[in-house]
Design a protein around this motif. Structure first.
Motif, PDB file in Angstrom:
ATOM      1  N   ARG A 107     -31.142  49.168  19.067  1.00 56.52           N
ATOM      2  CA  ARG A 107     -32.242  49.239  20.083  1.00 56.52           C
ATOM      3  C   ARG A 107     -33.429  48.278  19.366  1.00 56.52           C
ATOM      4  O   ARG A 107     -33.264  47.967  18.293  1.00 56.52           O
ATOM      5  N   GLN A 108     -34.330  47.777  20.209  1.00 56.53           N
ATOM      6  CA  GLN A 108     -35.284  46.869  19.701  1.00 56.53           C
ATOM      7  C   GLN A 108     -36.641  47.386  20.433  1.00 56.53           C
ATOM      8  O   GLN A 108     -36.923  47.353  21.655  1.00 56.53           O
ATOM      9  N   PRO A 109     -37.273  48.173  19.653  1.00 60.47           N
ATOM     10  CA  PRO A 109     -38.488  48.646  20.328  1.00 60.47           C
ATOM     11  C   PRO A 109     -39.623  47.511  20.347  1.00 60.47           C
ATOM     12  O   PRO A 109     -39.477  46.507  19.668  1.00 60.47           O
ATOM     13  N   PRO A 110     -40.578  47.839  21.090  1.00 58.95           N
ATOM     14  CA  PRO A 110     -41.508  46.488  21.571  1.00 58.95           C
ATOM     15  C   PRO A 110     -42.399  46.258  20.153  1.00 58.95           C
ATOM     16  O   PRO A 110     -42.787  46.937  19.281  1.00 58.95           O
ATOM     17  N   GLY A 111     -42.275  44.801  20.030  1.00 55.30           N
ATOM     18  CA  GLY A 111     -43.046  44.170  18.668  1.00 55.30           C
ATOM     19  C   GLY A 111     -42.339  44.570  17.423  1.00 55.30           C
ATOM     20  O   GLY A 111     -42.657  44.137  16.401  1.00 55.30           O
ATOM     21  N   LYS A 112     -40.977  44.928  17.424  1.00 57.14           N
ATOM     22  CA  LYS A 112     -40.412  45.310  16.122  1.00 57.14           C
ATOM     23  C   LYS A 112     -39.010  44.722  16.161  1.00 57.14           C
ATOM     24  O   LYS A 112     -38.689  44.262  17.118  1.00 57.14           O
ATOM     25  N   ASP A 113     -38.312  44.855  14.979  1.00 52.36           N
ATOM     26  CA  ASP A 113     -36.831  44.110  14.866  1.00 52.36           C
ATOM     27  C   ASP A 113     -36.007  45.167  15.428  1.00 52.36           C
ATOM     28  O   ASP A 113     -36.172  46.328  15.665  1.00 52.36           O
ATOM     29  N   ARG A 114     -34.575  44.664  15.586  1.00 50.70           N
ATOM     30  CA  ARG A 114     -33.589  45.359  16.069  1.00 50.70           C
ATOM     31  C   ARG A 114     -33.140  46.324  15.227  1.00 50.70           C
ATOM     32  O   ARG A 114     -33.234  46.160  13.896  1.00 50.70           O
ATOM     33  N   GLU A 115     -32.818  47.507  15.375  1.00 53.68           N
ATOM     34  CA  GLU A 115     -32.483  48.648  14.617  1.00 53.68           C
ATOM     35  C   GLU A 115     -31.178  49.289  15.059  1.00 53.68           C
ATOM     36  O   GLU A 115     -30.945  49.583  16.236  1.00 53.68           O
ATOM     37  N   PHE A 116     -30.344  49.847  14.159  1.00 56.41           N
ATOM     38  CA  PHE A 116     -29.150  50.519  14.425  1.00 56.41           C
ATOM     39  C   PHE A 116     -29.415  51.928  14.976  1.00 56.41           C
ATOM     40  O   PHE A 116     -30.154  52.694  14.579  1.00 56.41           O
ATOM     41  N   VAL A 117     -28.736  52.153  15.848  1.00 55.66           N
ATOM     42  CA  VAL A 117     -28.734  53.469  16.419  1.00 55.66           C
ATOM     43  C   VAL A 117     -27.620  54.467  16.562  1.00 55.66           C
ATOM     44  O   VAL A 117     -27.678  55.565  15.712  1.00 55.66           O
ATOM     45  N   ALA A 118     -26.415  54.057  16.735  1.00 54.50           N
ATOM     46  CA  ALA A 118     -25.106  54.926  16.813  1.00 54.50           C
ATOM     47  C   ALA A 118     -24.022  54.034  16.637  1.00 54.50           C
ATOM     48  O   ALA A 118     -24.248  52.738  17.506  1.00 54.50           O
ATOM     49  N   ARG A 119     -22.756  54.177  16.169  1.00 57.05           N
ATOM     50  CA  ARG A 119     -21.834  53.522  16.189  1.00 57.05           C
ATOM     51  C   ARG A 119     -20.213  54.333  16.392  1.00 57.05           C
ATOM     52  O   ARG A 119     -20.492  55.623  15.806  1.00 57.05           O
ATOM     53  N   ILE A 120     -19.394  54.100  16.821  1.00 58.71           N
ATOM     54  CA  ILE A 120     -18.096  54.562  17.047  1.00 58.71           C
ATOM     55  C   ILE A 120     -16.994  53.778  16.610  1.00 58.71           C
ATOM     56  O   ILE A 120     -17.089  52.665  17.035  1.00 58.71           O
ATOM     57  N   SER A 121     -16.121  54.385  16.126  1.00 64.19           N
ATOM     58  CA  SER A 121     -14.950  53.657  15.383  1.00 64.19           C
ATOM     59  C   SER A 121     -13.940  53.235  16.650  1.00 64.19           C
ATOM     60  O   SER A 121     -14.053  53.474  17.721  1.00 64.19           O
ATOM     61  N   TRP A 122     -13.117  52.119  16.259  1.00 63.44           N
ATOM     62  CA  TRP A 122     -12.335  51.922  17.270  1.00 63.44           C
ATOM     63  C   TRP A 122     -11.207  53.050  17.848  1.00 63.44           C
ATOM     64  O   TRP A 122     -10.971  52.815  19.012  1.00 63.44           O
ATOM     65  N   SER A 123     -11.185  54.057  17.119  1.00 65.41           N
ATOM     66  CA  SER A 123     -10.120  55.089  17.414  1.00 65.41           C
ATOM     67  C   SER A 123     -10.963  56.238  18.090  1.00 65.41           C
ATOM     68  O   SER A 123     -10.290  57.346  18.634  1.00 65.41           O
ATOM     69  N   ALA A 124     -12.453  56.054  18.124  1.00 69.32           N
ATOM     70  CA  ALA A 124     -13.133  57.329  18.454  1.00 69.32           C
ATOM     71  C   ALA A 124     -13.118  58.276  17.381  1.00 69.32           C
ATOM     72  O   ALA A 124     -13.795  59.547  17.725  1.00 69.32           O
ATOM     73  N   GLY A 125     -12.260  58.129  16.476  1.00 68.18           N
ATOM     74  CA  GLY A 125     -12.471  59.160  15.392  1.00 68.18           C
ATOM     75  C   GLY A 125     -13.377  59.355  14.455  1.00 68.18           C
ATOM     76  O   GLY A 125     -13.749  60.378  13.831  1.00 68.18           O
ATOM     77  N   SER A 126     -14.464  58.493  14.537  1.00 73.21           N
ATOM     78  CA  SER A 126     -15.511  58.507  13.482  1.00 73.21           C
ATOM     79  C   SER A 126     -16.951  57.839  14.424  1.00 73.21           C
ATOM     80  O   SER A 126     -16.789  56.852  15.084  1.00 73.21           O
TER      81      SER A 126
END
Length: 121
Positions: A38-57
């Protein structure tokens, strides 16, 4: 042609929920780690959530743990972000991104156009 198309953003009040969805096409979805950034107004992009290719992680940034849930459907080539108990500080443009071995935001190969989430009373 690679496409990541986000949907589901909008204006909600604090404490409410939204579900973002990202439809992927044009690449081998199952080979890629999928993330929401996500990128809040006036700020840099920031990581929120990630899911592995297998959806196991899955992995979440601390500020959304316990409130957001990422999931993927390999049959439909979609990745969703369920956002509960939204706060004004969650206001941002939310991007779906795909990467094979992403160690940082700059490592993602494919990006969607973004969907706006605004949390305000």
């Amino acid at each position: 042609q690679v496409q990541l198309v986000e949907s589901g953003g909008g204006l909600v009040r604090p404490g409410e929920s939204l579900r973002l969805s990202c439809a992927a096409s044009g690449f081998t979805f199952g080979w890629y780690v999928m993330s929401w950034i996500r990128q809040p107004p006036g700020k840099d992009r920031e990581f929120v959530a990630r899911i592995s290719w297998s959806a196991g992680s899955t992995y979440y940034t601390d500020s959304v743990k316990g409130r957001f849930t990422i999931s993927r459907d390999k049959a439909k080539n979609t990745v969703d972000l369920q956002m509960n108990s939204l706060k004004p500080e969650d206001t941002a443009a939310y991007y779906c991104a795909a990467g094979m071995t992403p160690w940082s935001i700059s490592d993602y190969s494919y990006w969607g156009q973004g969907t706006q989430v605004t949390v305000s009373s």
